[in-house]
Design a protein around this motif. Structure first.
Motif, PDB file in Angstrom:
ATOM      1  N   ALA A 149       5.299 -10.469  -1.599  1.00  0.00           N
ATOM      2  CA  ALA A 149       5.057 -11.884  -1.887  1.00  0.00           C
ATOM      3  C   ALA A 149       5.888 -12.372  -3.065  1.00  0.00           C
ATOM      4  O   ALA A 149       6.294 -13.538  -3.129  1.00  0.00           O
ATOM      5  CB  ALA A 149       3.569 -12.113  -2.165  1.00  0.00           C
ATOM      6  N   ALA A 150       6.147 -11.455  -4.007  1.00  0.00           N
ATOM      7  CA  ALA A 150       6.922 -11.807  -5.200  1.00  0.00           C
ATOM      8  C   ALA A 150       8.420 -11.621  -5.001  1.00  0.00           C
ATOM      9  O   ALA A 150       9.210 -11.897  -5.904  1.00  0.00           O
ATOM     10  CB  ALA A 150       6.451 -10.979  -6.384  1.00  0.00           C
ATOM     11  N   GLY A 151       8.815 -11.133  -3.829  1.00  0.00           N
ATOM     12  CA  GLY A 151      10.229 -10.925  -3.541  1.00  0.00           C
ATOM     13  C   GLY A 151      10.824  -9.723  -4.234  1.00  0.00           C
ATOM     14  O   GLY A 151      12.038  -9.651  -4.417  1.00  0.00           O
ATOM     15  N   LEU A 152       9.980  -8.757  -4.601  1.00  0.00           N
ATOM     16  CA  LEU A 152      10.472  -7.547  -5.260  1.00  0.00           C
ATOM     17  C   LEU A 152      10.880  -6.529  -4.201  1.00  0.00           C
ATOM     18  O   LEU A 152      10.081  -6.170  -3.338  1.00  0.00           O
ATOM     19  CB  LEU A 152       9.384  -6.948  -6.160  1.00  0.00           C
ATOM     20  N   THR A 153      12.110  -6.055  -4.286  1.00  0.00           N
ATOM     21  CA  THR A 153      12.636  -5.154  -3.256  1.00  0.00           C
ATOM     22  C   THR A 153      12.939  -3.756  -3.786  1.00  0.00           C
ATOM     23  O   THR A 153      13.520  -2.944  -3.079  1.00  0.00           O
ATOM     24  CB  THR A 153      13.925  -5.739  -2.652  1.00  0.00           C
ATOM     25  N   VAL A 154      12.553  -3.456  -5.010  1.00  0.00           N
ATOM     26  CA  VAL A 154      12.808  -2.132  -5.571  1.00  0.00           C
ATOM     27  C   VAL A 154      12.136  -1.061  -4.706  1.00  0.00           C
ATOM     28  O   VAL A 154      11.010  -1.252  -4.241  1.00  0.00           O
ATOM     29  CB  VAL A 154      12.295  -2.053  -7.029  1.00  0.00           C
ATOM     30  N   PRO A 155      12.814   0.053  -4.418  1.00  0.00           N
ATOM     31  CA  PRO A 155      12.184   1.125  -3.648  1.00  0.00           C
ATOM     32  C   PRO A 155      10.969   1.676  -4.401  1.00  0.00           C
ATOM     33  O   PRO A 155      11.056   1.995  -5.590  1.00  0.00           O
ATOM     34  CB  PRO A 155      13.290   2.180  -3.536  1.00  0.00           C
ATOM     35  N   ILE A 156       9.852   1.792  -3.687  1.00  0.00           N
ATOM     36  CA  ILE A 156       8.627   2.302  -4.295  1.00  0.00           C
ATOM     37  C   ILE A 156       8.246   3.616  -3.625  1.00  0.00           C
ATOM     38  O   ILE A 156       8.169   3.710  -2.397  1.00  0.00           O
ATOM     39  CB  ILE A 156       7.489   1.274  -4.196  1.00  0.00           C
ATOM     40  N   ILE A 157       8.019   4.623  -4.468  1.00  0.00           N
ATOM     41  CA  ILE A 157       7.726   5.978  -4.020  1.00  0.00           C
ATOM     42  C   ILE A 157       6.268   6.302  -4.329  1.00  0.00           C
ATOM     43  O   ILE A 157       5.835   6.197  -5.481  1.00  0.00           O
ATOM     44  CB  ILE A 157       8.638   7.000  -4.736  1.00  0.00           C
ATOM     45  N   GLY A 158       5.509   6.705  -3.314  1.00  0.00           N
ATOM     46  CA  GLY A 158       4.123   7.107  -3.520  1.00  0.00           C
ATOM     47  C   GLY A 158       4.057   8.518  -4.081  1.00  0.00           C
ATOM     48  O   GLY A 158       4.843   9.379  -3.699  1.00  0.00           O
ATOM     49  N   ILE A 159       3.100   8.753  -4.978  1.00  0.00           N
ATOM     50  CA  ILE A 159       3.006  10.060  -5.622  1.00  0.00           C
ATOM     51  C   ILE A 159       1.556  10.371  -5.968  1.00  0.00           C
ATOM     52  O   ILE A 159       0.765   9.464  -6.221  1.00  0.00           O
ATOM     53  CB  ILE A 159       3.881  10.094  -6.897  1.00  0.00           C
ATOM     54  N   GLY A 160       1.222  11.656  -5.962  1.00  0.00           N
ATOM     55  CA  GLY A 160      -0.091  12.078  -6.430  1.00  0.00           C
ATOM     56  C   GLY A 160      -0.956  12.699  -5.355  1.00  0.00           C
ATOM     57  O   GLY A 160      -1.686  11.997  -4.662  1.00  0.00           O
ATOM     58  N   GLY A 161      -0.872  14.018  -5.212  1.00  0.00           N
ATOM     59  CA  GLY A 161      -1.747  14.718  -4.279  1.00  0.00           C
ATOM     60  C   GLY A 161      -1.454  14.482  -2.815  1.00  0.00           C
ATOM     61  O   GLY A 161      -2.320  14.679  -1.959  1.00  0.00           O
ATOM     62  N   ILE A 162      -0.240  14.077  -2.487  1.00  0.00           N
ATOM     63  CA  ILE A 162       0.116  13.752  -1.100  1.00  0.00           C
ATOM     64  C   ILE A 162       0.332  15.029  -0.292  1.00  0.00           C
ATOM     65  O   ILE A 162       1.015  15.952  -0.731  1.00  0.00           O
ATOM     66  CB  ILE A 162       1.379  12.874  -1.060  1.00  0.00           C
ATOM     67  N   VAL A 163      -0.272  15.059   0.911  1.00  0.00           N
ATOM     68  CA  VAL A 163      -0.080  16.168   1.844  1.00  0.00           C
ATOM     69  C   VAL A 163       0.582  15.636   3.106  1.00  0.00           C
ATOM     70  O   VAL A 163       0.691  14.417   3.310  1.00  0.00           O
ATOM     71  CB  VAL A 163      -1.413  16.872   2.174  1.00  0.00           C
ATOM     72  N   LEU A 164       1.010  16.553   3.958  1.00  0.00           N
ATOM     73  CA  LEU A 164       1.777  16.168   5.141  1.00  0.00           C
ATOM     74  C   LEU A 164       1.045  15.159   6.019  1.00  0.00           C
ATOM     75  O   LEU A 164       1.651  14.210   6.520  1.00  0.00           O
ATOM     76  CB  LEU A 164       2.116  17.423   5.952  1.00  0.00           C
ATOM     77  N   ALA A 165      -0.260  15.340   6.170  1.00  0.00           N
ATOM     78  CA  ALA A 165      -1.038  14.460   7.048  1.00  0.00           C
ATOM     79  C   ALA A 165      -1.102  13.022   6.540  1.00  0.00           C
ATOM     80  O   ALA A 165      -1.465  12.113   7.291  1.00  0.00           O
ATOM     81  CB  ALA A 165      -2.447  15.011   7.218  1.00  0.00           C
ATOM     82  N   ASP A 166      -0.752  12.798   5.277  1.00  0.00           N
ATOM     83  CA  ASP A 166      -0.804  11.452   4.696  1.00  0.00           C
ATOM     84  C   ASP A 166       0.426  10.621   5.004  1.00  0.00           C
ATOM     85  O   ASP A 166       0.407   9.392   4.835  1.00  0.00           O
ATOM     86  CB  ASP A 166      -0.929  11.533   3.165  1.00  0.00           C
ATOM     87  N   VAL A 167       1.504  11.258   5.411  1.00  0.00           N
ATOM     88  CA  VAL A 167       2.800  10.587   5.440  1.00  0.00           C
ATOM     89  C   VAL A 167       2.798   9.338   6.320  1.00  0.00           C
ATOM     90  O   VAL A 167       3.256   8.264   5.904  1.00  0.00           O
ATOM     91  CB  VAL A 167       3.912  11.554   5.886  1.00  0.00           C
ATOM     92  N   GLY A 168       2.272   9.434   7.525  1.00  0.00           N
ATOM     93  CA  GLY A 168       2.296   8.295   8.436  1.00  0.00           C
ATOM     94  C   GLY A 168       1.575   7.081   7.884  1.00  0.00           C
ATOM     95  O   GLY A 168       2.098   5.960   7.915  1.00  0.00           O
ATOM     96  N   ALA A 169       0.367   7.280   7.369  1.00  0.00           N
ATOM     97  CA  ALA A 169      -0.417   6.168   6.834  1.00  0.00           C
ATOM     98  C   ALA A 169       0.235   5.577   5.592  1.00  0.00           C
ATOM     99  O   ALA A 169       0.209   4.357   5.378  1.00  0.00           O
ATOM    100  CB  ALA A 169      -1.838   6.638   6.519  1.00  0.00           C
ATOM    101  N   LEU A 170       0.822   6.420   4.770  1.00  0.00           N
ATOM    102  CA  LEU A 170       1.488   5.917   3.567  1.00  0.00           C
ATOM    103  C   LEU A 170       2.723   5.104   3.926  1.00  0.00           C
ATOM    104  O   LEU A 170       2.980   4.048   3.340  1.00  0.00           O
ATOM    105  CB  LEU A 170       1.869   7.091   2.655  1.00  0.00           C
TER     106      LEU A 170
END
Length: 207
Positions: A149-170
């Motif tokens: 909504a703010a027009g921010l296009t910086v790549p955002i990386i998710g972090i913190g306890g992520i496992v393989l099964a989370d990838v699709g939803a993230l």
């Protein structure tokens, strides 16, 4: 500047070697509570691994060391050197990432000129001390919505306890990619674990 979709965070070159064998091409070295000489040697050894595999190497929390060894970049946390100061020190060619927990954090980092934002934590993790409030999928979805909504296009990386099964939803929240540590480094077969993450990230719509 291409920001990879899988960031591997490690404390040592041996783990970086295994991850790179599995296809990782972005390594962040995170060293805590070590003398500078020890930290520098770990950085040089990890840099040698990264160069063998054509991987990008970032140093966590230490812009001076990143500059000294000629790393590709640095990741600075909220309590570390401000990103704008790191940019002034390192120049335009170095990759600079910053840590965020809120939309306001993302705005601040974008204004400071970071190349990507590590947003988290997704869930509880023992990898990091003084953990910020947990975001979960709903938190990511809301912050990514605010960014769009703010027009921010910086790549955002998710972090913190992520496992393989989370990838699709993230990925579905609009994240550019993910950062992992224990899910690869502590796996029974780190090479295979890295390969699984790479394949999962490549499986759907590009992020």
């Amino acid at each position: 500047m291409k920001i990879n979709t899988l960031h591997y965070i490690t404390t040592n070159p041996a783990a970086a070697e295994l991850a790179c064998q599995g296809g990782v091409r972005w390594v962040q070295l995170r060293v805590k509570n070590q003398p500078y000489a020890t930290w520098k040697q770990l950085a040089l050894d990890t840099q040698a691994v990264a160069r063998r595999y054509g991987a990008t190497l970032l140093i966590n929390d230490n812009p001076r060391l990143a500059q000294e060894i000629g790393a590709d970049g640095v990741h600075v946390g909220a309590a570390d050197m401000p990103p704008a100061e790191a940019r002034e020190m390192l120049g335009a060619k170095f990759i600079i990432g910053g840590t965020a927990n809120t939309f306001a954090d993302v705005q601040r980092l974008v204004a400071a000129g970071v190349d990507y934002v590590g947003l988290g934590p997704f869930r509880f993790t023992r990898t990091k001390e003084k953990l910020s409030p947990i975001l979960g999928l709903a938190g990511y979805a809301e912050i990514l919505h605010q960014c769009r909504a703010a027009g921010l296009t910086v790549p955002i990386i998710g972090i913190g306890g992520i496992v393989l099964a989370d990838v699709g939803a993230l990925r579905a929240t609009g994240l550019h990619g993910i950062a992992v540590s224990g899910s690869i480094g502590q796996a029974e077969n780190p090479v295979a674990a890295a390969r699984f993450f790479m394949n999962e990230l490549a499986a759907g719509t590009a992020v």
